[in-house]
Design an enzyme around this catalytic site. Structure first.
Site, PDB file in Angstrom:
ATOM      1  N   HIS A 146       1.000  -1.121  -0.027  1.00  0.00           N
ATOM      2  CA  HIS A 146      -0.083  -0.108  -0.088  1.00  0.00           C
ATOM      3  C   HIS A 146       0.795   1.368  -0.015  1.00  0.00           C
ATOM      4  O   HIS A 146       1.799   1.277   0.704  1.00  0.00           O
ATOM      5  CB  HIS A 146      -0.931   0.018   1.152  1.00  0.00           C
ATOM      6  CG  HIS A 146      -0.427   0.239   2.666  1.00  0.00           C
ATOM      7  ND1 HIS A 146      -0.365   1.719   2.964  1.00  0.00           N
ATOM      8  CD2 HIS A 146      -0.119  -0.592   3.450  1.00  0.00           C
ATOM      9  CE1 HIS A 146       0.067   1.623   4.371  1.00  0.00           C
ATOM     10  NE2 HIS A 146       0.307   0.461   4.600  1.00  0.00           N
ATOM     11  N   ASP A 192       4.255  -5.188   3.458  1.00  0.00           N
ATOM     12  CA  ASP A 192       3.786  -3.916   4.370  1.00  0.00           C
ATOM     13  C   ASP A 192       4.497  -3.719   5.690  1.00  0.00           C
ATOM     14  O   ASP A 192       4.551  -4.271   6.419  1.00  0.00           O
ATOM     15  CB  ASP A 192       2.277  -4.162   4.851  1.00  0.00           C
ATOM     16  CG  ASP A 192       1.803  -3.013   5.377  1.00  0.00           C
ATOM     17  OD1 ASP A 192       2.235  -2.091   5.539  1.00  0.00           O
ATOM     18  OD2 ASP A 192       0.482  -3.181   5.528  1.00  0.00           O
ATOM     19  N   GLU A 239      -5.423   1.869   2.245  1.00  0.00           N
ATOM     20  CA  GLU A 239      -5.352   0.539   3.029  1.00  0.00           C
ATOM     21  C   GLU A 239      -5.615   1.022   4.575  1.00  0.00           C
ATOM     22  O   GLU A 239      -6.178   0.254   5.253  1.00  0.00           O
ATOM     23  CB  GLU A 239      -3.817  -0.056   2.682  1.00  0.00           C
ATOM     24  CG  GLU A 239      -3.624  -1.326   3.650  1.00  0.00           C
ATOM     25  CD  GLU A 239      -3.070  -1.050   5.110  1.00  0.00           C
ATOM     26  OE1 GLU A 239      -2.866  -2.094   5.822  1.00  0.00           O
ATOM     27  OE2 GLU A 239      -2.912   0.167   5.381  1.00  0.00           O
ATOM     28  N   GLU A 240      -5.126   2.107   4.867  1.00  0.00           N
ATOM     29  CA  GLU A 240      -5.096   2.777   6.365  1.00  0.00           C
ATOM     30  C   GLU A 240      -6.607   2.823   6.490  1.00  0.00           C
ATOM     31  O   GLU A 240      -6.825   3.172   7.658  1.00  0.00           O
ATOM     32  CB  GLU A 240      -4.460   3.843   6.407  1.00  0.00           C
ATOM     33  CG  GLU A 240      -2.626   3.509   6.299  1.00  0.00           C
ATOM     34  CD  GLU A 240      -2.284   2.788   7.337  1.00  0.00           C
ATOM     35  OE1 GLU A 240      -2.931   2.305   8.085  1.00  0.00           O
ATOM     36  OE2 GLU A 240      -0.951   2.750   7.257  1.00  0.00           O
ATOM     37  N   ASP A 281       5.757   2.807   7.035  1.00  0.00           N
ATOM     38  CA  ASP A 281       4.387   2.213   6.560  1.00  0.00           C
ATOM     39  C   ASP A 281       3.683   3.099   5.780  1.00  0.00           C
ATOM     40  O   ASP A 281       3.163   3.922   6.312  1.00  0.00           O
ATOM     41  CB  ASP A 281       3.634   2.312   8.082  1.00  0.00           C
ATOM     42  CG  ASP A 281       2.107   1.646   8.147  1.00  0.00           C
ATOM     43  OD1 ASP A 281       1.903   1.081   6.876  1.00  0.00           O
ATOM     44  OD2 ASP A 281       1.336   1.842   8.806  1.00  0.00           O
ATOM     45  N   HIS A 292       2.309   4.928  12.753  1.00  0.00           N
ATOM     46  CA  HIS A 292       1.172   5.961  12.556  1.00  0.00           C
ATOM     47  C   HIS A 292       1.254   7.258  13.060  1.00  0.00           C
ATOM     48  O   HIS A 292       0.495   7.811  13.670  1.00  0.00           O
ATOM     49  CB  HIS A 292      -0.345   5.287  12.903  1.00  0.00           C
ATOM     50  CG  HIS A 292      -0.609   4.111  12.085  1.00  0.00           C
ATOM     51  ND1 HIS A 292      -1.954   3.600  12.315  1.00  0.00           N
ATOM     52  CD2 HIS A 292      -0.097   3.608  10.909  1.00  0.00           C
ATOM     53  CE1 HIS A 292      -2.175   2.942  11.457  1.00  0.00           C
ATOM     54  NE2 HIS A 292      -0.959   2.953  10.415  1.00  0.00           N
TER      55      HIS A 292
END
Length: 495
Positions: A282, A358, A329-330, A294, A458
């Site tokens: 992603h 990922d 994706e998130e 990420d 994140h």
């Protein structure tokens, strides 16, 4: 990597059920004796491993960081940062000779204006007070001024609030359901509460000191107002409601804004179209940061391998190779779900396998390999037939390199989910997200025990400066070996 496991519309056990018929054919294929090895088999894999380098892939990471820096610090789906990232990948592969296309689809962005839970009092003398509250993403809003109703307690067991028998008949009509987090998705809890007649649902946490931050994949899934509160507040309300009626006012106001985002799909011009090797990562970040681990790491690695594959095969491997950079994706695997949903049954059968990468440069890493055969006996079970052979291929390569590794459950947190749901064997690697490294893992891999695999997961700190380039290099070689192997032959997959 998405942390929205509870947002997914289907749990992995449900995905396995949906895939049962589709898995039957691969099982027969896996049982058949593999064809004899071609004398040059393995040549392409070896050449790709020699060609790819972390230094080469690092230039793509640098580009993703530059894009984020120029676009408000992130590359989230539906933003200029993601659009620029997609254009970079698209244009780079176009120049390399791939057939490249964009796949546009709609997403929604939630803007919460009000999120408040007020306890109005109870028979036990409970005083009016406000609770820390987190509106679920894509919740339905309450009427202006809030929704006032008594609480009704869903049964707390191994699957709290997940099934109809957790909501006694008639006890929830016109009330707000109080449900404990755990076991099933937020969608399933909400549907069960609504079916029992609840006007809204409040989910309290199963651990920690923060409210549940849940949500749904789209506004269409938000059928009644839904929000999360803390474990302590949930337990206090449970005790008060057990002693007598407790009224609460749930006040949620959320706007849902429609946006368009896009996947990038690139495939070799040559190769057997009925034996497609699909590889994905992603491309979107979360809004809070640039997403360089990420999942800039997986995206950059795929891009570098794709460029080297084009050089080595001149776009004509034995089997067609399709690279995908997913968006959203998130937000709950939306890009990969959209892609798989629009495939015909024939097109699904033509996909021999799916490889997913990922987060492969975590700063406090562990080398995880997806547990295709469920040999670890944890979590959601094995992948579709053939997944165990993908795991074996990756593990064998790491063993030859002297690199320690361990299994990781197919827990539904990344883009393999929609492929597994359709009986397509899957595999891949990652190096850890918010999970905490154990003492045993620190002894095997180095790093810091008791700390997250990626402390910047994140967050704004997920930048070019916070990567482990050694583990990135290892996983880059894993991708090159797997892509080179399957592009040349599916014999190791039993085909």
């Amino acid at each position: 990597m998405s942390d929205h496991r509870s947002r997914h519309r289907r749990s992995i056990p449900a995905l396995a059920a949906l895939a049962a018929a589709a898995v039957a054919a691969p099982l027969l294929l896996a049982a058949a004796p593999p064809a004899a090895a071609h004398p040059r088999e393995g040549r392409l894999a070896k050449e790709l491993v020699e060609e790819v380098t972390a230094r080469g892939a690092h230039r793509h990471l640098e580009k993703f960081q530059q894009i984020a820096d120029a676009n408000g610090g992130n590359r989230a789906a539906g933003t200029p940062g993601h659009a620029a990232s997609a254009a970079y990948v698209h244009d780079t592969l176009k120049k390399a000779g791939y057939e490249v296309s964009y796949q546009d689809f709609d997403i929604y962005e939630a803007h919460t204006k009000t999120e408040r839970t007020t306890v109005l009092g109870g028979a036990d003398g409970t005083r009016q007070r406000e609770l820390a509250t987190a509106a679920f993403t894509f919740t339905k809003s309450t009427p202006a001024g809030g929704l006032t109703a008594p609480l009704a307690l869903a049964r707390v067991d191994e699957t709290p609030g997940c099934t109809a028998d957790d909501y006694p008949a008639g006890a929830f009509t016109g009330k707000i359901a109080l449900v404990k987090r755990g076991s099933c998705t937020f969608v399933e809890k909400q549907k069960a509460a609504a079916a029992a007649g609840a006007l809204g649902v409040i989910v309290y946490n199963h651990s920690g000191t923060t409210p549940v931050r849940g949500g749904f994949s789209s506004p269409a899934e938000g059928i009644i107002p839904s929000a999360g509160i803390t474990l302590a507040d949930g337990e206090a309300l449970t005790a008060a409601a057990a002693a007598g009626e407790v009224k609460v006012r749930l006040d949620l106001d959320q706007e849902h804004v429609k946006k368009t985002t896009r996947n990038v799909i690139a495939e070799t011009r040559g190769g057997r179209a009925d034996r497609v090797v699909t590889v994905g990562a992603h491309l979107d970040s979360v809004p809070e940061g640039p997403g360089i681990n990420d999942n800039g790491s997986g995206s950059a690695a795929l891009l570098e391998v794709a460029l080297k594959l084009a050089k080595e095969t001149h776009g004509k491997p034995a089997n067609k190779v399709r690279f995908a950079w997913w968006s959203a994706e998130e937000l709950g695997l939306l890009g990969s779900e959209h892609y798989v949903a629009q495939l015909s049954e024939r097109q699904k059968k033509d996909i021999a396998l799916y490889l997913n990468f990922d987060m492969i440069a975590s700063p406090n890493p562990v080398q995880f390999v997806y547990d295709g055969d469920d040999s670890d006996r944890t979590g959601e079970g094995a992948g579709p037939a053939g997944s165990e052979r993908i795991e074996a291929l990756i593990n064998g390569f790491l063993d030859k390199k002297g690199k320690p590794h361990e299994g990781s459950d197919f827990d539904g947190r990344s883009d393999y989910g929609p492929f597994i749901a359709n009986g397509i064997p899957a595999g891949g690697t990652f190096t850890g997200a918010e999970g905490v490294k154990t003492v045993e893992q620190a002894a095997r891999y180095g790093g810091t025990a008791g700390a997250p695999y990626d402390p910047n997961y994140h967050g704004a700190g997920d930048t070019l400066k916070n990567l482990d380039l050694r583990v990135f290099d290892t996983n880059l070689d894993v991708i090159a070996h797997a892509v080179g192997t399957y592009a040349e032959s599916l014999r190791s997959l039993g085909r």
